[in-house]
Design an enzyme around this catalytic site. Sequence first.
Site, PDB file in Angstrom:
ATOM      1  N   LEU A   1       0.785  -1.330  -0.028  1.00 55.59           N
ATOM      2  CA  LEU A   1       0.130   0.113  -0.001  1.00 55.59           C
ATOM      3  C   LEU A   1       0.839   1.241  -0.072  1.00 55.59           C
ATOM      4  O   LEU A   1       1.727   1.382   0.913  1.00 55.59           O
ATOM      5  CB  LEU A   1      -0.849  -0.067   1.251  1.00 55.59           C
ATOM      6  CG  LEU A   1      -1.574   1.315   1.550  1.00 55.59           C
ATOM      7  CD1 LEU A   1      -3.308   0.856   2.108  1.00 55.59           C
ATOM      8  CD2 LEU A   1      -0.968   2.126   2.641  1.00 55.59           C
ATOM      9  N   LEU A   2       0.488   2.117  -0.813  1.00 55.56           N
ATOM     10  CA  LEU A   2       1.004   3.716  -1.188  1.00 55.56           C
ATOM     11  C   LEU A   2       0.182   4.394  -0.233  1.00 55.56           C
ATOM     12  O   LEU A   2      -1.028   4.233  -0.506  1.00 55.56           O
ATOM     13  CB  LEU A   2       1.163   3.818  -2.313  1.00 55.56           C
ATOM     14  CG  LEU A   2       1.559   5.274  -2.793  1.00 55.56           C
ATOM     15  CD1 LEU A   2       2.237   5.234  -3.978  1.00 55.56           C
ATOM     16  CD2 LEU A   2       0.140   6.205  -2.868  1.00 55.56           C
ATOM     17  N   ASN A   3       0.650   5.416   0.528  1.00 59.45           N
ATOM     18  CA  ASN A   3      -0.346   6.392   0.656  1.00 59.45           C
ATOM     19  C   ASN A   3       0.291   7.901   0.670  1.00 59.45           C
ATOM     20  O   ASN A   3       0.876   8.086  -0.524  1.00 59.45           O
ATOM     21  CB  ASN A   3      -1.186   6.435   2.024  1.00 59.45           C
ATOM     22  CG  ASN A   3      -0.349   6.219   3.416  1.00 59.45           C
ATOM     23  OD1 ASN A   3       0.309   5.068   3.582  1.00 59.45           O
ATOM     24  ND2 ASN A   3      -0.526   6.887   4.401  1.00 59.45           N
ATOM     25  N   ASP A   4       0.201   8.760   1.713  1.00 63.36           N
ATOM     26  CA  ASP A   4       0.583  10.111   1.471  1.00 63.36           C
ATOM     27  C   ASP A   4       1.940  10.272   0.623  1.00 63.36           C
ATOM     28  O   ASP A   4       3.072   9.577   1.086  1.00 63.36           O
ATOM     29  CB  ASP A   4       1.206  10.922   2.921  1.00 63.36           C
ATOM     30  CG  ASP A   4      -0.388  10.606   3.890  1.00 63.36           C
ATOM     31  OD1 ASP A   4      -1.089   9.900   3.536  1.00 63.36           O
ATOM     32  OD2 ASP A   4      -0.023  11.129   4.993  1.00 63.36           O
TER      33      ASP A   4
ATOM     34  N   GLN B   1       4.448   7.238   1.648  1.00 62.50           N
ATOM     35  CA  GLN B   1       4.305   6.407   2.877  1.00 62.50           C
ATOM     36  C   GLN B   1       4.020   4.832   2.079  1.00 62.50           C
ATOM     37  O   GLN B   1       3.325   4.664   1.083  1.00 62.50           O
ATOM     38  CB  GLN B   1       2.792   6.705   3.468  1.00 62.50           C
ATOM     39  CG  GLN B   1       3.099   7.699   4.257  1.00 62.50           C
ATOM     40  CD  GLN B   1       3.851   7.398   5.654  1.00 62.50           C
ATOM     41  OE1 GLN B   1       3.273   6.968   6.525  1.00 62.50           O
ATOM     42  NE2 GLN B   1       5.064   7.863   5.802  1.00 62.50           N
TER      43      GLN B   1
ATOM     44  N   TYR C   1       6.262   7.623   9.663  1.00 60.27           N
ATOM     45  CA  TYR C   1       4.921   8.446   9.302  1.00 60.27           C
ATOM     46  C   TYR C   1       5.289   9.573   8.542  1.00 60.27           C
ATOM     47  O   TYR C   1       6.641  10.123   8.287  1.00 60.27           O
ATOM     48  CB  TYR C   1       4.131   8.704  10.481  1.00 60.27           C
ATOM     49  CG  TYR C   1       3.190   7.587  10.787  1.00 60.27           C
ATOM     50  CD1 TYR C   1       3.163   6.250  10.151  1.00 60.27           C
ATOM     51  CD2 TYR C   1       2.111   7.725  11.694  1.00 60.27           C
ATOM     52  CE1 TYR C   1       2.572   5.135  10.578  1.00 60.27           C
ATOM     53  CE2 TYR C   1       1.162   6.658  11.896  1.00 60.27           C
ATOM     54  CZ  TYR C   1       1.358   5.314  11.592  1.00 60.27           C
ATOM     55  OH  TYR C   1       0.797   4.301  12.049  1.00 60.27           O
TER      56      TYR C   1
ATOM     57  N   ARG D   1       1.062  14.604  14.537  1.00 65.02           N
ATOM     58  CA  ARG D   1       2.106  14.176  13.350  1.00 65.02           C
ATOM     59  C   ARG D   1       2.036  15.241  12.207  1.00 65.02           C
ATOM     60  O   ARG D   1       1.270  16.105  12.001  1.00 65.02           O
ATOM     61  CB  ARG D   1       1.696  12.929  13.036  1.00 65.02           C
ATOM     62  CG  ARG D   1       0.121  12.733  12.574  1.00 65.02           C
ATOM     63  CD  ARG D   1      -0.150  11.285  12.212  1.00 65.02           C
ATOM     64  NE  ARG D   1      -1.533  11.001  11.997  1.00 65.02           N
ATOM     65  CZ  ARG D   1      -2.477  10.638  12.766  1.00 65.02           C
ATOM     66  NH1 ARG D   1      -2.103  10.354  13.986  1.00 65.02           N
ATOM     67  NH2 ARG D   1      -3.835  10.531  12.682  1.00 65.02           N
ATOM     68  N   ASP D   2       2.855  14.476  11.221  1.00 64.36           N
ATOM     69  CA  ASP D   2       3.055  15.193   9.965  1.00 64.36           C
ATOM     70  C   ASP D   2       3.835  16.597   9.891  1.00 64.36           C
ATOM     71  O   ASP D   2       3.265  17.477   9.224  1.00 64.36           O
ATOM     72  CB  ASP D   2       1.833  15.047   9.222  1.00 64.36           C
ATOM     73  CG  ASP D   2       0.928  13.993   9.068  1.00 64.36           C
ATOM     74  OD1 ASP D   2       1.673  12.868   9.387  1.00 64.36           O
ATOM     75  OD2 ASP D   2      -0.248  13.717   9.150  1.00 64.36           O
TER      76      ASP D   2
END
Length: 489
Positions: A44-47, A63, A106, A167-168
């Site tokens: 899985l890929l996210n941000d 991610q 993250y 976060r982030d």
Amino acid sequence: MNMSRMQKYRRIEQAAPGELERLREQVSRCPWRQTFHIQPSTGLLNDPNGFAYYQGEYHLFYQWFPLGTEHGMKYWYHMKSADLAHWQDVGIGIEPGGPYDSHGAYSGSAIEKDHKLYLMYTGNTRDADWIRNPYQCIAVMDEHGRIVKEEKPVISSVPEGYTEHFRDPKVWAEAGQYYCVIGAQRSNLTGCVLLYRSPDLKEWELLGEMVTRLSHFGYMWECPDYFELADQGVLIFSPQGIEPEGEHFRNIYQSGYLTGKPLNLDTRVFEHGEFQELDRGFDFYAPQTMAAPDGRRLLVAWMGLPEIGYPTDGSGWAHCLTLPRELSLREGKLIQKPARELSKLRKEMTRAHHSLHDETRRLDGFSGASYEMICEFSAYDAEQFGIEFRAGAHEKTVLKYDRLRKKVILDRSLSGQTVGEEYGLTRECTVDAPALKFQLFVDTSSVEIFINDGEEVFTSRIFPDKLSTEIRFFASGGSAELDAVVWKY
Ligand code: FRU
């Protein structure tokens, strides 16, 4: 730890014998692999993370959970590009599993300092009682692309008054100092952004909350990003917990922005207008921007959403990134155009002009599963007109303008395998203009649609049969003039 947690929080070297090979084999049989979008080899890929220009190249991380399509142990995966159109696979950027990122590296951002690229990210950890403790960490990439994590986090605790959802970090430099915004949840379970300052990227001082008028706007703000554009301040973030409102906020979670006077760094006050959505399609989240060397502000997002199953899950992979977009501001609104470098992907071209009168029609040379197409509809009195694409005997994705309601509508009810049906099958947005220009980037399982040169964008995954490659143009209840051009990709 229970079994499913153990499965989710495995690193690559903990894969069972043959597991990765099996996953790769599954992925290779998937009919929905993209051809010009960034996608994961497995899992899985996210941000998007750490989007930056460094040593003559664009760097973009994402991610990544390699071993499944759930949100498990997150890595930073590294891609780079000389031109924003062709991307090279660099490999793993940040590996999780240290004391301060035991349960994932993250999201975060990148900034150049002393000829090195500093990556600031959130280390996710869970203790024996499954209590989350986020750390803000630094990893440094040198000229040779070697990435080394700093031993200690630079922000080791959540400030008083906020929960574990912290976060982030998104960093920028201003007036000889570094600043960062971090997404947070207040103890009263509302979302906000915290502002920090540092002289050196190592010692960070909490300045406090960014003061906005949105004191109760969802329960968590993820992936904040602050920058200035044409002397205006822009805050992009992804709030969770916003209720749908007419044509707005139809997706499970939103991504949008505020614009206003530049943020006052002393008072932390940001005077801004309404929250506006960045994208009007079905699949768009957690965007991140960077400043290109020529001053352009570029944006990339995750073409997907959390907590929704996608048809590729069964094939061992999920999601991709959007194409890069160029941002500009017009009367407080962000205008988004596809990065101009994307024209390098254009191959064979076909052009056509046609007067549509109450008909649906195919045009010579217009078909495919991977292309860019620009369609301009003008002099229209038809009640509706538009395009059916990725169409076949039983499938079609429909993009149309409803003149009477003044709405652009994207309908994926017949697009093929469905996704996120509980959030509806159409998306629409009000556009009042004498001519409609639709610029589409169609890949095997996605479409990005720029309306009237970036006035609005619809970004969506679609999962049609590979034989559904027709393009049809239509007008109903009257006529419309059509000028169309398509480039194979
Ligand atoms: C947004 C997000 C971020 C977090 C990351 C974890 O999609 O939840 O807030 O850092 O994904 O993968």
